[in-house]
Design an enzyme around this catalytic site. Structure first.
Site, PDB file in Angstrom:
ATOM      1  N   TYR A  19       0.859  -1.196   0.000  1.00  0.00           N
ATOM      2  CA  TYR A  19       0.000   0.000   0.000  1.00  0.00           C
ATOM      3  C   TYR A  19       0.885   1.232   0.000  1.00  0.00           C
ATOM      4  O   TYR A  19       1.806   1.339   0.816  1.00  0.00           O
ATOM      5  CB  TYR A  19      -0.884   0.028   1.250  1.00  0.00           C
TER       6      TYR A  19
ATOM      7  N   GLU B 172      -0.629   4.609  -0.396  1.00  0.00           N
ATOM      8  CA  GLU B 172      -1.554   5.745  -0.542  1.00  0.00           C
ATOM      9  C   GLU B 172      -0.837   7.048  -0.249  1.00  0.00           C
ATOM     10  O   GLU B 172      -0.042   7.143   0.691  1.00  0.00           O
ATOM     11  CB  GLU B 172      -2.745   5.573   0.407  1.00  0.00           C
TER      12      GLU B 172
ATOM     13  N   ASP C 207      -8.184  14.664 -23.949  1.00  0.00           N
ATOM     14  CA  ASP C 207      -8.043  13.232 -23.640  1.00  0.00           C
ATOM     15  C   ASP C 207      -7.334  12.605 -24.843  1.00  0.00           C
ATOM     16  O   ASP C 207      -7.957  12.310 -25.861  1.00  0.00           O
ATOM     17  CB  ASP C 207      -9.426  12.606 -23.426  1.00  0.00           C
TER      18      ASP C 207
ATOM     19  N   THR D 160      -4.628   7.129 -21.513  1.00  0.00           N
ATOM     20  CA  THR D 160      -4.343   5.779 -21.061  1.00  0.00           C
ATOM     21  C   THR D 160      -2.862   5.537 -21.378  1.00  0.00           C
ATOM     22  O   THR D 160      -2.247   6.295 -22.129  1.00  0.00           O
ATOM     23  CB  THR D 160      -5.185   4.734 -21.812  1.00  0.00           C
TER      24      THR D 160
ATOM     25  N   LYS E 100      -2.315   2.105 -25.036  1.00  0.00           N
ATOM     26  CA  LYS E 100      -2.700   2.079 -26.447  1.00  0.00           C
ATOM     27  C   LYS E 100      -1.440   2.335 -27.277  1.00  0.00           C
ATOM     28  O   LYS E 100      -0.539   1.504 -27.294  1.00  0.00           O
ATOM     29  CB  LYS E 100      -3.813   3.103 -26.691  1.00  0.00           C
TER      30      LYS E 100
ATOM     31  N   ARG F 136      -1.763  -1.480 -18.857  1.00  0.00           N
ATOM     32  CA  ARG F 136      -3.107  -0.908 -18.788  1.00  0.00           C
ATOM     33  C   ARG F 136      -3.163   0.103 -17.640  1.00  0.00           C
ATOM     34  O   ARG F 136      -2.872  -0.241 -16.487  1.00  0.00           O
ATOM     35  CB  ARG F 136      -4.069  -2.071 -18.515  1.00  0.00           C
TER      36      ARG F 136
END
Ligand code: DSN
Length: 437
Positions: free
Chosen positions: A59, A61, A215, A241, A244, A250
């Site tokens: 973790y 965060e 975007d 993203t 691509k 991903r």
């Protein structure tokens, strides 16, 4: 010599044969088919294996403590801080901008965070008419973007005799902005084959006092590789993203040049909309970004565009209509009605997959058919270019597509016969241009 993937698969096989078997089958499917989905790609073994590491156990965060608003909520993050800092620095270098958030789990989450950072619920934003190339996170009514905010849409040029037919109508963008005074103006699309004029979008945004958000999920790799203009310095914020044309794992990424915006956006990602970052994916993003910064990535991006132009030209010769008359980027929309009124995107997708060519049905601008049927397919060249295919192969692929679709129109028996032959030919090409594992 056994590869790292072989070692992973052998471990999985003894640990969980059911899952190992399905992964092996998927690997074989990817090895033996032509991936023509415009939003997919094949990552390098280094990117792949960075994801399968002990970083998934942690973790982290918060943000690396070297950021003015940084700091973690868990101990033990010393290496995670360094990995995330490297990923951020490489992202900034790729896009020549000052701020990067590498934590979004996906493009949609990146968009969600930007909207939460820069708008209040109920605020208006402008984006392209969704069925003409937008994305669900650009205002679809079932999506957060359409539920919590008020989308208004700008059109393409729809008149056939207009020289800019099926391209963005920049006058209409300005008119929509003047009428609705959106807080945010969005550009960047999932199925738009032409160059985006970010400067014109900024002018429209400035006229109504909107923030310009680009975007660039689809074209990010082309931007980094110098094959499409950058959204900067025109956009206030860009999202993308990473899987691509960028050819990474991903995931999502947010970029900007403004410290105040960057701070709001970081807070909107965490704690605003996500918890623990996927540090194994962030490490893989860093590895992919380093690949994008190499000179050979420029050649890759240029070749993706050349291949798309060649494929569009070859399909046009075979009587398929390519919307807007062609493509400037990595994708094209094929209006199948040019070939036969009876042909739907849904049939074409199914028939081509049977013949080892994977693509997706896609609405074309002003498509009279519903989204589950469509009159078009979307084809893209990022993955086949990664595989090493060049312009001469595009003529062969166009002819395979035409043979299969013509056979499908002729009936089941003809389709079965032709797809078996085409599948064998494609397998032979795939063996000649293998994927690297
Ligand atoms: N699903 C993606 C695409 O195929 O374009 C967009 O997120």
């Amino acid at each position: 010599m056994p590869t790292a993937t072989d070692a992973v698969m052998s471990l999985l096989k003894s640990h969980d044969p059911a899952i190992a078997d399905l992964i092996a089958k998927e690997s074989e499917r990817q090895d033996t088919t032509l991936e023509l989905i415009a939003s997919e790609n094949h990552v390098s073994p280094a990117v792949m294996h960075a994801m399968g590491t002990c970083l998934t156990n942690k973790y982290a965060e918060g943000y690396p403590p070297n950021l003015p608003w940084g700091g973690r909520y868990y101990g033990g993050c010393v290496f995670h801080d360094q990995i995330e800092t490297i990923a951020r620095e490489r992202a900034k270098q790729m896009f020549a901008c000052s701020f990067a958030n590498v934590q979004p789990h996906s493009g949609a989450q990146a968009n969600q965070a930007v909207m939460h950072a820069l708008m209040e619920p109920g605020d208006t934003f402008a984006s392209l008419v969704l069925k003409d190339g937008g994305h669900l996170s650009h205002g679809m009514k079932l999506n957060f973007s359409g539920k919590f905010f008020k989308p208004v849409h700008y059109p393409l040029h729809y008149r056939k005799d207009h020289p800019e037919f099926e391209r963005i109508d920049y006058d209409a963008v300005k008119a929509v902005c003047r009428e609705h005074k959106p807080k945010l103006l969005m550009c960047g699309y999932s199925a738009y084959p032409r160059t985006i004029d970010f400067k014109k979008f900024r002018e429209a945004a400035d006229e109504c006092g909107a923030i310009l958000m680009a975007d660039v999920s689809h074209i990010a790799g082309l931007i980094v590789g110098g094959a499409h203009p950058s959204p900067f310095p025109h956009a206030h914020v860009a999202t993308t993203t990473t899987h691509k044309t960028l050819r990474g794992p991903r995931g999502g990424l947010i970029l900007s040049n403004d410290e105040e915006l960057a701070k709001k956006i970081d807070k909107a990602v965490f704690p605003g909309s996500q918890g623990g970052p996927l540090m194994h994916v962030i490490a893989a993003k860093a590895v992919a970004f380093a690949e994008c910064l190499k000179p050979e990535f420029k050649s890759y991006a240029a070749q993706v565009v050349k291949n798309a132009a060649a494929l569009a030209a070859e399909l046009t010769k075979l009587r398929y209509r390519i919307t807007s008359g062609g493509t400037d980027n990595h994708l094209m929309l094929v209006d199948l009605r040019g070939r036969s009124d009876a042909l739907t995107g849904s049939d074409a997708e199914r028939w081509l997959e049977h013949a080892a060519m994977v693509c997706n049905k896609n609405g074309i601008p002003e498509d009279p058919r519903p989204p589950k049927l469509t009159s078009g397919i979307r084809l893209g060249t990022p993955a086949i270019t990664t595989r090493g295919l060049r312009e001469p192969h595009m003529a062969t692929i166009a002819s395979w597509i035409d043979r299969v679709l013509s056979a499908g129109l002729a009936g089941e028996a003809e389709l079965a016969k032709v797809s078996a032959t085409v599948r064998d030919e494609i397998r032979a090409l795939c063996r000649e241009f293998p994927l690297t594992h």
